[in-house]
Design an enzyme around this catalytic site. Sequence first.
Site, short mmCIF file in Angstrom:
data_model
loop_
_atom_site.label_atom_id
_atom_site.label_comp_id
_atom_site.label_asym_id
_atom_site.label_seq_id
_atom_site.Cartn_x
_atom_site.Cartn_y
_atom_site.Cartn_z
N GLU A 1 10.37 0.44 10.50
CA GLU A 1 11.23 1.33 10.16
C GLU A 1 10.49 2.72 10.46
OE1 GLU A 1 13.24 3.82 9.43
OE2 GLU A 1 13.55 3.71 7.41
N GLU B 1 10.51 14.75 16.25
CA GLU B 1 10.92 14.45 14.86
C GLU B 1 10.32 15.64 14.09
OE1 GLU B 1 9.67 10.96 12.48
OE2 GLU B 1 11.60 11.02 11.87
N CYS C 1 13.86 10.30 7.80
CA CYS C 1 13.88 9.62 9.27
C CYS C 1 15.38 9.66 9.88
CB CYS C 1 13.25 8.12 9.16
SG CYS C 1 13.99 7.21 7.94
N LYS D 1 0.84 -1.25 0.03
CA LYS D 1 -0.05 0.13 0.10
C LYS D 1 0.97 1.07 -0.01
CE LYS D 1 -2.04 2.53 2.90
NZ LYS D 1 -1.75 4.10 2.56
P1 NAI Z 1 2.04 7.45 8.78
O1 NAI Z 1 3.00 6.70 9.61
O2 NAI Z 1 0.70 7.93 9.35
O3 NAI Z 1 1.97 7.04 7.28
C1 NAI Z 1 2.76 6.21 6.73
C2 NAI Z 1 1.98 5.00 5.96
O4 NAI Z 1 0.95 4.18 6.67
C3 NAI Z 1 0.91 5.38 4.95
O5 NAI Z 1 1.02 4.81 3.80
C4 NAI Z 1 -0.37 5.63 5.71
O6 NAI Z 1 -1.27 5.50 4.82
C5 NAI Z 1 -0.26 4.25 6.63
N1 NAI Z 1 -1.14 4.19 7.95
C6 NAI Z 1 -1.56 5.17 8.39
N2 NAI Z 1 -2.37 4.68 9.26
C7 NAI Z 1 -2.53 3.48 9.08
C8 NAI Z 1 -3.10 2.38 10.03
N3 NAI Z 1 -3.89 2.64 11.00
N4 NAI Z 1 -2.65 1.19 9.45
C9 NAI Z 1 -1.94 0.86 8.34
N5 NAI Z 1 -1.20 1.78 8.03
C10 NAI Z 1 -1.55 3.12 8.06
O7 NAI Z 1 2.89 9.06 8.48
P2 NAI Z 1 2.21 10.43 8.04
O8 NAI Z 1 0.96 10.58 8.80
O9 NAI Z 1 2.60 10.52 6.70
O10 NAI Z 1 3.42 11.47 8.65
C11 NAI Z 1 3.24 11.72 10.04
C12 NAI Z 1 4.77 11.88 10.68
O11 NAI Z 1 5.20 10.54 10.54
C13 NAI Z 1 5.73 12.68 9.88
O12 NAI Z 1 5.38 14.07 10.41
C14 NAI Z 1 7.00 12.21 10.17
O13 NAI Z 1 7.35 12.71 11.54
C15 NAI Z 1 6.87 10.69 10.35
N6 NAI Z 1 7.22 9.88 9.17
C16 NAI Z 1 8.23 9.05 9.47
C17 NAI Z 1 8.73 8.50 8.15
C18 NAI Z 1 9.92 7.49 8.26
O14 NAI Z 1 10.63 7.56 7.15
N7 NAI Z 1 10.38 7.03 9.40
C19 NAI Z 1 8.10 8.81 7.02
C20 NAI Z 1 6.94 9.43 6.95
C21 NAI Z 1 6.53 10.14 8.10
#
Ligand code: NAI
Length: 499
Positions: free
Chosen positions: A264, A401, A299, A190
């Site tokens: 991750e 972060e 990250c 996804k």
């Molecule tokens: P998120 O962690 O909510 O989204 C990442 C993925 O998880 C997306 O594909 C999203 O649709 C999916 N997702 C969301 N809720 C889910 C659930 N309940 N079950 C399964 N999948 C789910 O991150 P978001 O909202 O894009 O960004 C928020 C913060 O997260 C950012 O400000 C940043 O601090 C952090 N982040 C960290 C990343 C990394 O590389 N470690 C990458 C993106 C965001």
Amino acid sequence: MLQNRLEPVLDPRALAREMSNKLLIDGAMVPAVSRKTFKVVNPATQETVSEAADGAAADVDVAVSAAAKAQKAWGKMAPRERGRLVQECGRILNDHVEELARLVTIETGKAIRTESRVEAGVFADIFVFYGGLGSELKGETVPFKPGMLTITQREPIGVVGAIIPWNAPLLLMALKVAPAMVAGNTVVLKSAEEAPLTVLRACQIMNQVLPPGVLNILSGDGPQCGAPLVAHKGIGKVTFTGSVETGKLVYGAASQKLIPVTLELGGKSPMIVMGDADLDKAIDGAIVGMRFTRQGQSCTAASRIFVHESIHDAFVKRLKAKVDAMKMGDPLDEKTDIGTIISKQQYDKVVSYIRYGENAPGATAHRCSSMPADAKLAKGYFVQPVIFTGIANDNKLAREEIFGPVACVIKFKDYEEAIRQANDTEYGLAATIWTRDLKTALDATQRLEAGLVQVNQNLVVQANMSYGGIKNSGLGKEASLEAMLEHFTRKKTIVLNLG
Ligand code: NAI
Ligand code: MG
């Protein structure tokens, strides 16, 4: 040779439209069962470039069944043959680097020269790297007793559910799907709501060589599409990159099925610059480490820079001068170094941290570079990079972060204090130390609490360098042979009594 091979489409807007309203399931581009879509916006202009298919539980069902069906033959294929097909994916993706780079640029706002093209190139290469590892799926012999042959065998897990974010969609997709497929699993991935297009196109290109159902792509939001994927009874393993908050939800849901999970998550990575460091190298290292060219949306961002008091002022002055010289502008322009933040939501979040810092007692915000002058970018989510000084390590700017172009430079007096502060964080993804003293360097590598510690360099993820954090930064490793063996296979112990 491929019949009717897909040709690269170099007009990203045309390609974005072509990717509208489609999921990729069982080798076919299909709309969501609900026929619903959501907007994909170019963050540099706020223009809607596509309407992506809004997948949900019904689409998860269809994709997981297709993947389960395909896994029967894929898992039994000779590992080198699977690897050969995965390498072939890498080779054809290489012919599409420019096209993928342009498409990812208009959906994420990342600058094409400094970011998107580099990412698309590494993306293709990861399939070539993992494709060569098919015959490394070895087991062991266990010395047990004479007349008893005891061996272990690595087997595919089955269908892997992969969930990725938007900051490096191609790279993060490759780190998951390449090892999963080589190990004999099939995948349902996804994509992130903000960046569904390039990942879908890449999968379409790969489906020219992969059997149908081996790699399936869904787009849709987290709760409606990601959560049912994790919870689906046909998914035997989940691999996730994203926020700590969502990572914990995924871990909790997977625990209900007792399936393995790789996470991750975030970071607040420290960089320690000792008084004897090569200042030029350390400043370049801070720029790469902070991912200023990716607006800090990484990250691994080296967002806490501890600098010895003897060089602190010179370091800040020279770092600011170098970031000032970086050009913010149209992400598709070859001259641009720095593009935009991904979305309104992230823009608001980053700006609120900067405002908070500007009002923090004792803090100074050094705003770098300059906003693009071009009127057609007036609505873009551009944020000038900011270097904060006078911030303590316990300030929220140094603890949370930010995921934006915001670095805290923190002054220290002695090495012990620097190590203590570097480790005083909920995260543990990466860390660096900059010094000419071998003893200090070696000591720091032993004491810094992080999954990846580098000395006098700040390299990004490399093929075959295990990558993954400790503490709240996650669980498990990616990018290496071990990552494939440990996270995408399960071991069976076989005992033959030959007596
Ligand atoms: P998120 O962690 O909510 O989204 C990442 C993925 O998880 C997306 O594909 C999203 O649709 C999916 N997702 C969301 N809720 C889910 C659930 N309940 N079950 C399964 N999948 C789910 O991150 P978001 O909202 O894009 O960004 C928020 C913060 O997260 C950012 O400000 C940043 O601090 C952090 N982040 C960290 C990343 C990394 O590389 N470690 C990458 C993106 C965001
Ligand atoms: Mg979220």
